[in-house]
Design a protein around this motif. Sequence first.
Motif, PDB file in Angstrom:
ATOM      1  N   ASP A  22       0.627   1.248  -4.932  1.00 49.73           N
ATOM      2  CA  ASP A  22      -0.052   1.318  -6.228  1.00 49.73           C
ATOM      3  C   ASP A  22      -1.303   0.451  -6.258  1.00 49.73           C
ATOM      4  O   ASP A  22      -2.010   0.415  -7.258  1.00 49.73           O
ATOM      5  N   GLY A  23      -1.551  -0.302  -5.162  1.00 49.18           N
ATOM      6  CA  GLY A  23      -2.727  -1.150  -5.076  1.00 49.18           C
ATOM      7  C   GLY A  23      -2.514  -2.561  -5.598  1.00 49.18           C
ATOM      8  O   GLY A  23      -3.471  -3.320  -5.730  1.00 49.18           O
ATOM      9  N   ASP A  24      -1.267  -2.933  -5.896  1.00 46.18           N
ATOM     10  CA  ASP A  24      -0.983  -4.275  -6.394  1.00 46.18           C
ATOM     11  C   ASP A  24      -0.933  -5.270  -5.246  1.00 46.18           C
ATOM     12  O   ASP A  24      -0.276  -5.035  -4.234  1.00 46.18           O
ATOM     13  N   LEU A  25      -1.632  -6.394  -5.406  1.00 49.34           N
ATOM     14  CA  LEU A  25      -1.612  -7.495  -4.448  1.00 49.34           C
ATOM     15  C   LEU A  25      -0.477  -8.428  -4.857  1.00 49.34           C
ATOM     16  O   LEU A  25      -0.476  -8.962  -5.967  1.00 49.34           O
ATOM     17  N   ILE A  26       0.506  -8.602  -3.953  1.00 49.40           N
ATOM     18  CA  ILE A  26       1.673  -9.426  -4.233  1.00 49.40           C
ATOM     19  C   ILE A  26       1.731 -10.521  -3.178  1.00 49.40           C
ATOM     20  O   ILE A  26       1.776 -10.241  -1.981  1.00 49.40           O
ATOM     21  N   ILE A  27       1.712 -11.781  -3.627  1.00 52.35           N
ATOM     22  CA  ILE A  27       1.648 -12.941  -2.740  1.00 52.35           C
ATOM     23  C   ILE A  27       2.895 -13.782  -2.932  1.00 52.35           C
ATOM     24  O   ILE A  27       3.342 -13.998  -4.054  1.00 52.35           O
ATOM     25  N   GLY A  28       3.452 -14.257  -1.827  1.00 56.79           N
ATOM     26  CA  GLY A  28       4.626 -15.111  -1.918  1.00 56.79           C
ATOM     27  C   GLY A  28       5.132 -15.490  -0.548  1.00 56.79           C
ATOM     28  O   GLY A  28       4.361 -15.712   0.368  1.00 56.79           O
ATOM     29  N   LYS A  29       6.439 -15.518  -0.418  1.00 50.97           N
ATOM     30  CA  LYS A  29       7.091 -15.885   0.838  1.00 50.97           C
ATOM     31  C   LYS A  29       8.019 -14.748   1.257  1.00 50.97           C
ATOM     32  O   LYS A  29       8.872 -14.330   0.476  1.00 50.97           O
ATOM     33  N   GLY A  30       7.843 -14.256   2.469  1.00 54.16           N
ATOM     34  CA  GLY A  30       8.709 -13.224   3.009  1.00 54.16           C
ATOM     35  C   GLY A  30       8.273 -11.817   2.648  1.00 54.16           C
ATOM     36  O   GLY A  30       8.426 -11.400   1.503  1.00 54.16           O
ATOM     37  N   HIS A  31       7.728 -11.105   3.627  1.00 52.99           N
ATOM     38  CA  HIS A  31       7.240  -9.746   3.379  1.00 52.99           C
ATOM     39  C   HIS A  31       8.334  -8.834   2.854  1.00 52.99           C
ATOM     40  O   HIS A  31       8.098  -8.020   1.965  1.00 52.99           O
ATOM     41  N   PHE A  32       9.536  -8.948   3.414  1.00 58.42           N
ATOM     42  CA  PHE A  32      10.632  -8.078   2.998  1.00 58.42           C
ATOM     43  C   PHE A  32      10.963  -8.302   1.524  1.00 58.42           C
ATOM     44  O   PHE A  32      11.158  -7.355   0.763  1.00 58.42           O
ATOM     45  N   LYS A  33      10.996  -9.557   1.103  1.00 54.22           N
ATOM     46  CA  LYS A  33      11.274  -9.862  -0.307  1.00 54.22           C
ATOM     47  C   LYS A  33      10.155  -9.355  -1.206  1.00 54.22           C
ATOM     48  O   LYS A  33      10.401  -8.837  -2.292  1.00 54.22           O
ATOM     49  N   LEU A  34       8.916  -9.525  -0.760  1.00 50.04           N
ATOM     50  CA  LEU A  34       7.776  -9.065  -1.557  1.00 50.04           C
ATOM     51  C   LEU A  34       7.772  -7.550  -1.689  1.00 50.04           C
ATOM     52  O   LEU A  34       7.389  -7.009  -2.724  1.00 50.04           O
ATOM     53  N   ASN A  35       8.197  -6.871  -0.639  1.00 44.17           N
ATOM     54  CA  ASN A  35       8.190  -5.415  -0.618  1.00 44.17           C
ATOM     55  C   ASN A  35       9.317  -4.829  -1.458  1.00 44.17           C
ATOM     56  O   ASN A  35       9.261  -3.663  -1.841  1.00 44.17           O
ATOM     57  N   LYS A  36      10.343  -5.602  -1.750  1.00 47.71           N
ATOM     58  CA  LYS A  36      11.483  -5.171  -2.571  1.00 47.71           C
ATOM     59  C   LYS A  36      12.074  -3.852  -2.086  1.00 47.71           C
ATOM     60  O   LYS A  36      12.336  -2.947  -2.865  1.00 47.71           O
ATOM     61  N   LYS A  37      12.214  -3.752  -0.785  1.00 47.79           N
ATOM     62  CA  LYS A  37      12.863  -2.600  -0.133  1.00 47.79           C
ATOM     63  C   LYS A  37      12.121  -1.280  -0.316  1.00 47.79           C
ATOM     64  O   LYS A  37      12.673  -0.220  -0.105  1.00 47.79           O
ATOM     65  N   ARG A  38      10.847  -1.342  -0.721  1.00 42.75           N
ATOM     66  CA  ARG A  38      10.057  -0.107  -0.776  1.00 42.75           C
ATOM     67  C   ARG A  38       9.892   0.399   0.651  1.00 42.75           C
ATOM     68  O   ARG A  38       9.750  -0.378   1.579  1.00 42.75           O
ATOM     69  N   LYS A  39       9.869   1.685   0.821  1.00 40.84           N
ATOM     70  CA  LYS A  39       9.709   2.247   2.161  1.00 40.84           C
ATOM     71  C   LYS A  39       8.244   2.296   2.569  1.00 40.84           C
ATOM     72  O   LYS A  39       7.928   2.310   3.737  1.00 40.84           O
ATOM     73  N   GLU A  40       7.358   2.326   1.587  1.00 37.73           N
ATOM     74  CA  GLU A  40       5.937   2.435   1.896  1.00 37.73           C
ATOM     75  C   GLU A  40       5.161   1.282   1.282  1.00 37.73           C
ATOM     76  O   GLU A  40       5.501   0.801   0.208  1.00 37.73           O
ATOM     77  N   LEU A  41       4.141   0.862   1.987  1.00 35.70           N
ATOM     78  CA  LEU A  41       3.185  -0.077   1.437  1.00 35.70           C
ATOM     79  C   LEU A  41       1.864   0.172   2.120  1.00 35.70           C
ATOM     80  O   LEU A  41       1.782   0.826   3.148  1.00 35.70           O
TER      81      LEU A  41
END
Length: 86
Positions: A22-41
């Motif tokens: 969706d074009g949202d920039l999400i910053i934090g710790k751990g790519h997997f956690k940031l991705n929230k189990k989405r299949k696509e990014l």
Amino acid sequence: IIYNSLSDLKQDQLYDFIIDIDGDLIIGKGHFKLNKKRKELYFAGRLKIKNGKICYIDSDSGHYIPTEKETNDVIQLLKELNYFIS
């Protein structure tokens, strides 16, 4: 931890980030956690902040391997959004 603002980040520390489809920039710790189990990014990597702007970016996420063009496109987008130090 997910940060809401670049100004919340400590300077010269590496942070994980993703840009979702969706074009949202999400910053934090751990790519997997940031991705929230989405299949696509759109992009994943790491960044550093200096004076409230992104001063360093890479594509090191461990899983998602973008092309050089995708990396350059993301850098250009972040510059256009005035997130990146020129």
